[in-house]
Scaffold this motif. Structure first.
Motif, PDB file in Angstrom:
ATOM      1  N   ASN A  99       0.833  -1.212   0.000  1.00  0.00           N
ATOM      2  CA  ASN A  99       0.000   0.000   0.000  1.00  0.00           C
ATOM      3  C   ASN A  99       0.867   1.261   0.000  1.00  0.00           C
ATOM      4  N   LEU A 100       1.908   1.261   0.835  1.00  0.00           N
ATOM      5  CA  LEU A 100       2.803   2.419   0.889  1.00  0.00           C
ATOM      6  C   LEU A 100       3.448   2.688  -0.470  1.00  0.00           C
ATOM      7  N   ALA A 101       3.915   1.620  -1.117  1.00  0.00           N
ATOM      8  CA  ALA A 101       4.593   1.781  -2.402  1.00  0.00           C
ATOM      9  C   ALA A 101       3.627   2.238  -3.490  1.00  0.00           C
ATOM     10  N   LEU A 102       2.431   1.630  -3.537  1.00  0.00           N
ATOM     11  CA  LEU A 102       1.492   1.935  -4.630  1.00  0.00           C
ATOM     12  C   LEU A 102       0.742   3.252  -4.412  1.00  0.00           C
ATOM     13  N   ARG A 103       0.598   3.683  -3.172  1.00  0.00           N
ATOM     14  CA  ARG A 103      -0.001   5.003  -2.952  1.00  0.00           C
ATOM     15  C   ARG A 103       0.870   6.092  -3.577  1.00  0.00           C
ATOM     16  N   ARG A 104       2.171   5.883  -3.539  1.00  0.00           N
ATOM     17  CA  ARG A 104       3.087   6.874  -4.099  1.00  0.00           C
ATOM     18  C   ARG A 104       3.188   6.731  -5.620  1.00  0.00           C
ATOM     19  N   THR A 105       3.139   5.484  -6.121  1.00  0.00           N
ATOM     20  CA  THR A 105       3.228   5.233  -7.563  1.00  0.00           C
ATOM     21  C   THR A 105       2.067   4.331  -7.959  1.00  0.00           C
ATOM     22  N   PRO A 106       0.844   4.879  -8.057  1.00  0.00           N
ATOM     23  CA  PRO A 106      -0.353   4.025  -8.212  1.00  0.00           C
ATOM     24  C   PRO A 106      -0.463   3.289  -9.544  1.00  0.00           C
ATOM     25  N   LYS A 107       0.305   3.696 -10.545  1.00  0.00           N
ATOM     26  CA  LYS A 107       0.249   2.985 -11.829  1.00  0.00           C
ATOM     27  C   LYS A 107       1.575   2.279 -12.107  1.00  0.00           C
ATOM     28  N   SER A 108       2.131   1.672 -11.086  1.00  0.00           N
ATOM     29  CA  SER A 108       3.399   0.962 -11.211  1.00  0.00           C
ATOM     30  C   SER A 108       3.154  -0.463 -11.692  1.00  0.00           C
ATOM     31  N   HIS A 109       3.669  -0.789 -12.861  1.00  0.00           N
ATOM     32  CA  HIS A 109       3.532  -2.146 -13.396  1.00  0.00           C
ATOM     33  C   HIS A 109       4.168  -3.165 -12.457  1.00  0.00           C
ATOM     34  N   GLU A 110       5.405  -2.903 -12.008  1.00  0.00           N
ATOM     35  CA  GLU A 110       6.108  -3.837 -11.140  1.00  0.00           C
ATOM     36  C   GLU A 110       5.423  -3.961  -9.776  1.00  0.00           C
ATOM     37  N   GLY A 111       4.901  -2.845  -9.270  1.00  0.00           N
ATOM     38  CA  GLY A 111       4.210  -2.876  -7.982  1.00  0.00           C
ATOM     39  C   GLY A 111       2.955  -3.737  -8.021  1.00  0.00           C
ATOM     40  N   TRP A 112       2.155  -3.620  -9.097  1.00  0.00           N
ATOM     41  CA  TRP A 112       0.942  -4.417  -9.221  1.00  0.00           C
ATOM     42  C   TRP A 112       1.254  -5.871  -9.555  1.00  0.00           C
ATOM     43  N   LYS A 113       2.340  -6.070 -10.287  1.00  0.00           N
ATOM     44  CA  LYS A 113       2.785  -7.437 -10.580  1.00  0.00           C
ATOM     45  C   LYS A 113       3.099  -8.179  -9.276  1.00  0.00           C
ATOM     46  N   TYR A 114       3.778  -7.508  -8.357  1.00  0.00           N
ATOM     47  CA  TYR A 114       4.101  -8.104  -7.063  1.00  0.00           C
ATOM     48  C   TYR A 114       2.828  -8.339  -6.249  1.00  0.00           C
ATOM     49  N   ARG A 115       1.903  -7.411  -6.294  1.00  0.00           N
ATOM     50  CA  ARG A 115       0.662  -7.555  -5.524  1.00  0.00           C
ATOM     51  C   ARG A 115      -0.163  -8.736  -6.047  1.00  0.00           C
ATOM     52  N   CYS A 116      -0.196  -8.912  -7.365  1.00  0.00           N
ATOM     53  CA  CYS A 116      -0.887 -10.071  -7.936  1.00  0.00           C
ATOM     54  C   CYS A 116      -0.242 -11.368  -7.451  1.00  0.00           C
ATOM     55  N   TRP A 117       1.074 -11.374  -7.364  1.00  0.00           N
ATOM     56  CA  TRP A 117       1.796 -12.550  -6.868  1.00  0.00           C
ATOM     57  C   TRP A 117       1.425 -12.832  -5.416  1.00  0.00           C
ATOM     58  N   LEU A 118       1.309 -11.790  -4.612  1.00  0.00           N
ATOM     59  CA  LEU A 118       0.888 -11.962  -3.213  1.00  0.00           C
ATOM     60  C   LEU A 118      -0.496 -12.604  -3.144  1.00  0.00           C
ATOM     61  N   SER A 119      -1.415 -12.152  -3.986  1.00  0.00           N
ATOM     62  CA  SER A 119      -2.782 -12.702  -3.982  1.00  0.00           C
ATOM     63  C   SER A 119      -2.779 -14.174  -4.369  1.00  0.00           C
ATOM     64  N   ARG A 120      -1.908 -14.526  -5.313  1.00  0.00           N
ATOM     65  CA  ARG A 120      -1.857 -15.926  -5.757  1.00  0.00           C
ATOM     66  C   ARG A 120      -1.336 -16.842  -4.646  1.00  0.00           C
ATOM     67  N   ILE A 121      -0.279 -16.431  -3.957  1.00  0.00           N
ATOM     68  CA  ILE A 121       0.277 -17.326  -2.940  1.00  0.00           C
ATOM     69  C   ILE A 121      -0.574 -17.334  -1.665  1.00  0.00           C
ATOM     70  N   HIS A 122      -1.316 -16.249  -1.426  1.00  0.00           N
ATOM     71  CA  HIS A 122      -2.241 -16.228  -0.274  1.00  0.00           C
ATOM     72  C   HIS A 122      -3.465 -17.072  -0.597  1.00  0.00           C
ATOM     73  N   GLY A 123      -3.923 -17.006  -1.846  1.00  0.00           N
ATOM     74  CA  GLY A 123      -4.940 -17.891  -2.404  1.00  0.00           C
ATOM     75  C   GLY A 123      -6.212 -18.007  -1.611  1.00  0.00           C
ATOM     76  N   SER A 124      -6.580 -19.236  -1.289  1.00  0.00           N
ATOM     77  CA  SER A 124      -7.859 -19.526  -0.649  1.00  0.00           C
ATOM     78  C   SER A 124      -7.931 -19.027   0.790  1.00  0.00           C
ATOM     79  N   LYS A 125      -6.805 -18.582   1.351  1.00  0.00           N
ATOM     80  CA  LYS A 125      -6.809 -18.078   2.729  1.00  0.00           C
ATOM     81  C   LYS A 125      -7.436 -16.679   2.817  1.00  0.00           C
ATOM     82  N   LEU A 126      -7.679 -16.048   1.677  1.00  0.00           N
ATOM     83  CA  LEU A 126      -8.214 -14.685   1.660  1.00  0.00           C
ATOM     84  C   LEU A 126      -9.595 -14.648   2.313  1.00  0.00           C
TER      85      LEU A 126
END
Length: 317
Positions: A99-126
């Motif tokens: 959140n801290l990183a993307l609030r400053r750079t909200p259209k960051s390709h690398e930042g959203w790529k990492y966030r998507c990866w977090l969602s995948r590994i967290h998976g069904s625990k969400l």
């Protein structure tokens, strides 16, 4: 380095919600209380010094500093991912840092790529609460940087993975409210279309829900186009709604076409000294004429009279 240590302290302070620019020519690091939490401002001169220091002293902490200053710095995201694979995921901490990183750079390709990866590994625990927070943050970034493809793409992937929460989060109703105040963001309309099509492919909606959705979309568009008649994005979305009508309720296409023709008839050039009003009317006339011709070409409309067909064909913009 004093400023480097102060920034690291701010990054790990749970009360800090954003790292922002303090302004051109400013030095040092300052804190200010916002309605939602603490905002840390960093002067432009200090930012350069801290970034150079972090690059010259590579470490886990320097990666955090680099990402908060510039979320496009891919090597630091890769290093962070390796640490998670080694030590395990603390989802709450990682989301806060993201959140801290993307609030400053909200259209960051690398930042959203990492966030998507977090969602995948967290998976069904969400959990539902975490899901709602993720939706809120995506919409926040879309608001801060309009036409934010990466944020909309992440939001779509969340819903396609957790389709069961479409009704519970009332995302379509929420999107209508969001679009009504940001009508120029065509990416938001594309998101609505893509999510609806995913729901259809998985038979998530029954026919009554589909008809209710199309009716509400149509009503929302009518209100929006009465205020902003000359926006290309809303006319394009109207075409999409018309195609859904053609598939689900063919008879409804004629009614939509007649509405479009009425808009064309009412959009005669204004005799006004207000150049903006004149441009809006000209734009409405252009898009309503194109829309009518498009419907006439692509839809079966046997109920139209020859006079109406001739009027549409002759429509000039």
């Amino acid at each position: 380095m004093k400023e480097y240590e102060e920034l690291l302290e701010a990054i790990h302070d749970p009360e800090v919600i954003e790292i922002a620019d303090a302004g051109p020519g400013q030095e040092g690091i300052v804190r200010a209380q916002d309605d939602d939490g603490m905002v840390v401002g960093i002067g432009s001169k200090t930012l350069k010094k801290v970034a150079v220091f972090a690059l010259r002293n590579p470490s886990r902490q320097s990666d955090e500093v680099m990402l908060v200053l510039n979320a496009e710095y891919a090597p630091s995201w890769n290093n962070r991912a390796k640490w998670i694979e080694k030590e395990g995921l603390n989802y709450e901490n990682e989301i806060r840092f993201s959140n801290l990183a993307l609030r400053r750079t909200p259209k960051s390709h690398e930042g959203w790529k990492y966030r998507c990866w977090l969602s995948r590994i967290h998976g069904s625990k969400l959990t539902v609460s975490e899901f709602r927070s993720e939706v809120d943050f995506c919409l926040f970034c879309c608001d801060r940087y309009l036409r934010n493809y990466y944020s909309w793409a992440h939001l779509l992937s969340l819903y396609t993975e957790h389709m069961e929460w479409v009704r519970e989060t009332r995302i379509f109703e929420r999107m209508r409210e969001w679009i009504s105040t940001r009508p120029t963001d065509h990416s938001s309309l594309s998101f609505v279309q893509a999510l609806f099509q995913h729901c259809e492919q998985r038979n998530y909606f029954d026919k009554e829900e589909v008809l209710a959705f199309l009716s509400e979309e149509r009503t929302s568009l009518q209100k929006l186009m009465s205020r902003r008649p000359g926006l290309e994005a809303t006319w394009a979305h109207l075409r999409w709604v018309t195609l859904q009508h053609k598939y689900f309720i063919p008879a409804g296409v004629v009614e939509l076409l007649i509405e479009g023709l009425e808009k064309f008839r009412q959009s005669a050039p204004l005799d006004s000294d207000d150049p903006i009003a004149v441009l809006e009317k000209r734009s409405e006339r252009k898009w309503s004429a194109r829309y009518c011709k498009w419907v006439l070409k692509n839809a079966e409309t046997p109920d139209l009279t020859d006079e109406m067909k001739a009027e549409i064909t002759a429509a000039d913009f």
